[in-house]
Design an enzyme around this catalytic site. Structure first.
Site, PDB file in Angstrom:
ATOM      1  CE  LYS B  76      37.855  12.090  72.215  1.00  0.00           C
ATOM      2  NZ  LYS B  76      38.248  13.084  72.666  1.00  0.00           N
ATOM      3  CB  SER B 157      42.104  12.659  71.192  1.00  0.00           C
ATOM      4  OG  SER B 157      41.358  13.470  71.892  1.00  0.00           O
ATOM      5  CB  SER B 181      41.086  16.486  71.739  1.00  0.00           C
ATOM      6  OG  SER B 181      42.255  15.964  71.847  1.00  0.00           O
TER       7      SER B 181
END
Lengths: 544, 512
Positions: B76, B157, B181
């Protein structure tokens, strides 16, 4: 108090302090407790405490109320939350050369608490008699500024590492005054902003950013600038003594914020003003006097005091406006989520306590009673505890019979101190071993060395001569003539050689005796014992 | 079962080589068009990965391969990677190249993983849809298979990380989970998303959103792979992260394998919290939840109702705490030392003392941050301000403690009101989110958006491990549906075991 008087009276004739008779009353009945129990509007004590008041021309009394916040950099190799070098006050290093990613708040960095900084705060806490909190917390204090990379300062807002403590000050007139310490908090120093090196830009140096600070916060217990000056010097001494900070104000290792207000006794406290950026205890005292004067003048004219931060201009001797408190940001304190609570093991505290040894006040008391020193002599010695220890060691070193304190003291407080002062050095940097010093003392004691030539020998050693005092004395041929027969004969020959002066002496002019002593000293180049010269001369002058 | 182990076996036996493996991964990502699902913000290529590929292949050739040798992994884009752009999907950091590796990146590299790219996300990890970033929305790989064929969100997210595993670009990826997330996008994309106990994986180099809630975690196709990755990442990091803890298990993977060998579903007690039965819950998910309970009971496992009474306060208190911390954590993005510097702010000296500086902060931050980030910074600033902290931040902290105690009593066996035996629960089962993936341009209002996190937030508040596992395809839309499993703090090994059991028991063949 004297300095307050000087500055206020000196600058404006209409200001004067209460007359000195009040001092006499004071010494008898003044007690610290009454002043510092938190009740500061104490009409009952008006007479007792009167020399801590300022009287204006109209005869009104004003009381000064001051609180002091001291920021002292921890003496540690590394910064508070990163492993970059704590260069403290070292000048001349390239800007931004001692900055880690953490200090510059690069994304993804996190603070790691440096245990040595905690240890220094504990030492400081113990030395002021404070309580070490077994659990304390870090908080974030937010404001935007170019030299604060995180956008917040990591500090201790609600539960600091040290609570309480006190400092007892001995004022110049002999009274004692206690200052209560509220707490000590550990926090980060900011970087430095430099505004005067570029016409349109501010420059930022982050070398200082993240260095550990101990913020030592007092209660508003100060009633005169003298007390503040004494407090700062005493605290500096204490920090150096326990080794938790080098505490040099000129170098910024110790900085001081002053909260100051004035009010008439038995009325509510006045609006307080903050004074910042003074670089010496002397400047702090002057700034307090100047600010007190300014506030009283305003109040007398019926004008309000504004809450503000002021600086001090040493050249004009006046304080000046820096910023108002109304524009102050909301710091939005909240617990630092990147750091767990700081839990301190009680056994660690005890280990530190034991390692600290004797505190200056205790040492002073002990050496006064042990060696029958005066308060003044003891104060001189403990100014640097290494000197006091050296003094104590020289009493017993290499001898069965202890040397007399009185015979040692002058050499330390006169010769060694003046050497240190003249050369702007410190005791731990001078060349004088305990062996050299005690041998030196013994040479004096046995009359091998006269005190006069002794001064020279000691001076040579301090300047770096590594030989033993006896070796130096012998090499220079400076040993005292201790052969009585030689001295006796010399005295006889001098008396015989000056019949005119002998007659003058015998006709009652005692002063002529000094002439004969002088002659002997000339002939022996000062290497003769004055007492022996006296004895032999009297023998030939009086017994005829 | 482990896909990573299988691929490694092929690499060892020279049936495939590292170069082809990486090449294939990149080809899939760029199939049709470059970075087609917009999973990546920064994507490496064969050229930039060349030396890593060679090195890994050498190790296979001489038999010194490490645990992730040559395996492509996606990270990420809020984990710092030395020399590789790390943007947090923000204009603020759009050109930011870190000078150091996050601990997570370092541990992966140390095991031979090949970081093929940095995945797209919601800006600064604030969001539940991966649509709020500066680099556009992530497209859910299931969009094409869905009945309506409309572009669906991947969740967020960590949407890019979830999507690239679901699309078979990589076998595993790394996400971060502050309020769901990892788990919510895992559910939307039909993969395993595991958020371990808070503090077990170092946050060093994970660009903070809300420090006390941020938890690194993993995506994979199955529980075995998740376990392998966790085994590599769970490690105390005393030099860099003060909130990092030492874990009770020497090796979580070993411990998980031991559970599999020695225990069965009959040894576990599952809890069903009635407090999660919210009105927003989709009927299909409710049905799935019920079916799993039936499956477990049929297989001999015990299921009991439990009570987590403070769940209903979790959402508002989370949004106060997370935004409070965010308002503080994001203060460092001032554009002075790094990050976006507004062009209008270069010469403000004529504005007087300090005014130029203030204006520069305003310009940099106004231009650098997106709407959602600004909204949260404002909310957090308000919650911490002098007049509000007592009513907002402090109250939320107290609620957090109560939520944490809810979990503790369930796992201790002191809080199962409908069950007189007060039985100790091992694993709680809930939906991961009230609905499945929604359409990318469905313009949910903020409150409806926040409700997506209602089931995942309590685990972050309590710091307990939790995982989303894919089980079914929606009959309505042919998109994945998942459930969430939660266990006691630091029982991550047991949670892996339970997840594996439930997947074996109830998952459709697509997810096995």
């Amino acid at each position: 108090m004297q300095s307050l008087k000087n500055s206020i009276v000196g600058l404006h004739k209409r200001w004067s302090l209460l007359n000195s008779t009040a001092n006499v009353i004071n010494r008898r009945s003044y007690t610290t407790q009454q002043l510092t129990n938190g009740n500061i509007t104490h009409t009952d004590n008006l007479n007792q405490c009167s020399n801590d008041y300022i009287r204006d021309k109209s005869g009104d009394l004003w009381e000064l109320v001051v609180g002091v916040e001291i920021h002292a950099q921890t003496k540690t190799k590394e910064k508070l939350f990163s492993n970059s070098a704590n260069i403290g006050s070292v000048d001349g290093l390239q800007a931004n050369s001692r900055v880690s990613f953490t200090d510059a708040a690069f994304p993804g960095t996190l603070p790691i608490l440096n245990q040595s900084c905690v240890e220094q705060a504990i030492k400081t806490g113990i030395s002021i008699g404070g309580e070490i909190n077994p659990v304390s917390f870090f908080d974030r204090k937010h404001y935007f500024y170019q030299d604060l990379p995180l956008g917040y300062q990591i500090t201790q807002y609600t539960d600091p590492i040290v609570r309480g403590g006190k400092m007892i000050l001995t004022l110049n007139d002999g009274r004692q005054h206690t200052i209560r310490i509220s707490h000590i908090q550990l926090e980060q120093d900011s970087g430095k902003s430099i505004h005067d090196m570029h016409p349109t830009q501010s420059l930022v140096d982050l070398n200082r950013a993240g260095i550990g600070l101990m913020e030592i916060v007092s209660h508003a217990d100060f009633r005169s600038s003298e007390q503040v000056g004494l407090y700062i010097k005493k605290l500096q001494h204490l920090l150096k003594h326990v080794g938790s900070s080098d505490a040099n104000m000129q170098l910024g290792e110790l900085r001081c914020d002053i909260n100051i207000s004035v009010h008439k006794p038995n009325t509510p406290l006045g609006t307080r003003v903050e004074l910042k950026n003074m670089i010496s205890p002397k400047a702090i005292m002057s700034s307090i006097n100047a600010e007190a004067k300014r506030q009283i003048q305003l109040l007398e004219q019926g004008l309000p005091i504004t809450r503000e931060t002021r600086g001090f201009n040493q050249e004009t001797g006046e304080t000046f406006h820096m910023r108002t408190k109304e524009g102050e940001v909301d710091y939005r304190f909240f617990p630092e989520p990147d750091l767990p609570p700081l839990v301190i093991n009680p056994t660690w505290i005890e280990t530190i306590r034991e390692s600290l040894g004797e505190m200056p006040e205790d040492m002073k008391k002990r050496i006064i009673s042990l060696y029958q020193l005066s308060d003044y002599e003891a104060s001189l010695l403990i100014e640097d505890f290494r000197i006091a220890l050296f003094f104590e060691k020289s009493i017993h070193h290499n001898t069965q019979e202890p040397r007399l304190a009185k015979s040692i003291l002058p050499w330390i407080t006169r010769d060694i101190f003046s050497f240190i002062n003249d050369n702007n050095t410190s005791f731990d940097q001078i060349n004088l071993t305990i062996d050299q010093f005690t041998e030196f003392l013994d040479l004096i004691k046995t009359d091998y060395l006269s005190p006069r030539t002794g001064k020279e020998i000691l001076s040579l050693i301090l300047k770096g001569d590594k030989r033993s005092p006896k070796a130096i004395t012998d090499a220079l041929g400076l040993s005292q003539i201790s052969d009585d027969l030689v001295l006796d004969q010399l005295c006889q020959s001098v008396v015989l050689a000056h019949p005119k002066e002998v007659n003058e002496y015998r006709s009652g002019r005692d002063r002529v005796f000094k002439f004969f002593v002088g002659e002997i000293m000339k002939k022996t180049k000062g290497r003769s014992s004055p007492e022996k010269v006296n004895t032999f001369l009297r023998k030939y002058l009086d017994n005829k | 079962m482990s896909k990573i182990q299988n691929v490694k076996k092929l690499l060892r036996s020279k049936e495939i080589n590292v170069r082809d493996l990486v090449q294939e991964s990149l080809l899939k990502i760029n199939k049709g068009s470059h970075n087609r699902l917009n999973c990546f913000i920064t994507l490496e290529d064969m050229h930039t990965l060349d030396s890593a590929i060679k090195h890994s292949q050498d190790r296979y050739n001489n038999g010194t391969e490490r645990r992730l040798e040559g395996i492509p992994i996606a990270l990420k884009d809020n984990y710092t990677t030395k020399g590789i752009k790390t943007t947090c999907a923000s204009k603020m950091l759009k050109d930011y190249v870190p000078t150091f590796d996050s601990t997570v990146a370092k541990l992966l590299k140390d095991e031979g993983a090949i970081i093929i790219g940095k995945t797209n996300m919601d800006e600064f990890a604030m969001g539940s849809s991966s649509t709020s970033g500066y680099f556009g929305s992530v497209v859910n790989p299931w969009s094409e298979k869905s009945k309506e064929k409309k572009e669906l969100v991947a969740g967020g997210s960590s949407g890019g990380s979830a999507a690239c595993v679901a699309a078979d670009y990589v076998l595993a990826s790394i996400g971060s989970d502050t309020g769901g997330s990892i788990r919510q996008p895992a559910a939307y994309c039909g993969v395993v998303g595991f958020k371990p106990s808070y503090g077990t994986i170092s946050r060093y180099g994970l660009i903070s959103y809300a420090s006390s809630l941020d938890t690194p975690g993993v995506f994979s196709k199955n529980v075995d792979d998740a376990s392998l990755l966790l085994d590599i990442l769970i490690k105390q990091d005393m030099d860099h992260d003060a909130t990092s803890i030492s874990s009770p298990f020497k090796s979580i993977d070993e411990s998980y394998q031991n559970y599999k060998k020695n225990k069965s579903i009959k040894d576990l007690v599952f809890g069903i919290p009635m407090d999660y039965l919210v009105k927003e819950l989709d009927q299909e998910i409710l049905d799935l939840w019920k079916k799993v309970v039936d499956d477990i009971e049929a297989a001999g496992g015990k299921v009991v109702p439990v009570s987590l009474p403070h769940t209903k306060y979790a959402l508002p208190s989370y949004y106060l705490l997370a935004t409070s911390e965010a308002s503080s954590n994001l203060a460092r993005f001032d554009g002075i030392r790094f990050g976006h510097r507004a062009s209008s702010s270069t010469n403000q000296a004529d504005e007087g003392w300090g005014q130029g500086l203030k204006q520069m902060y305003k310009d940099n931050r106004t231009e650098g941050f997106g709407e959602e980030v600004k909204k949260r910074i404002l909310l957090g600033t308000m919650a911490l301000s002098r007049g509000s902290i007592d009513n907002y931040y402090s109250k939320a902290q107290k609620i957090r403690r109560l939520i944490s105690q809810d979990f503790k009593s369930v796992f201790k066996g002191t809080n199962t009101p409908q069950d007189p035996t007060q039985i100790k629960v091992d694993v709680i089962i809930t939906p991961t989110s009230p609905t499945g993936a929604f359409e990318i341009d469905s313009h949910l209002d903020p409150i409806n958006m926040y409700i997506n996190d209602i089931m995942t937030i309590p685990s972050n508040m309590a710091g307990v491990p939790s995982v989303s596992i894919p089980l079914k395809l929606s009959k309505k839309n042919n998109t994945p549906l998942g459930l969430q499993l939660i266990s006691k703090r630091l029982n991550d090994d047991l949670l892996l075991f339970a997840s594996d059991l439930v997947m074996n028991l109830s998952a459709d063949k697509e997810f096995k």
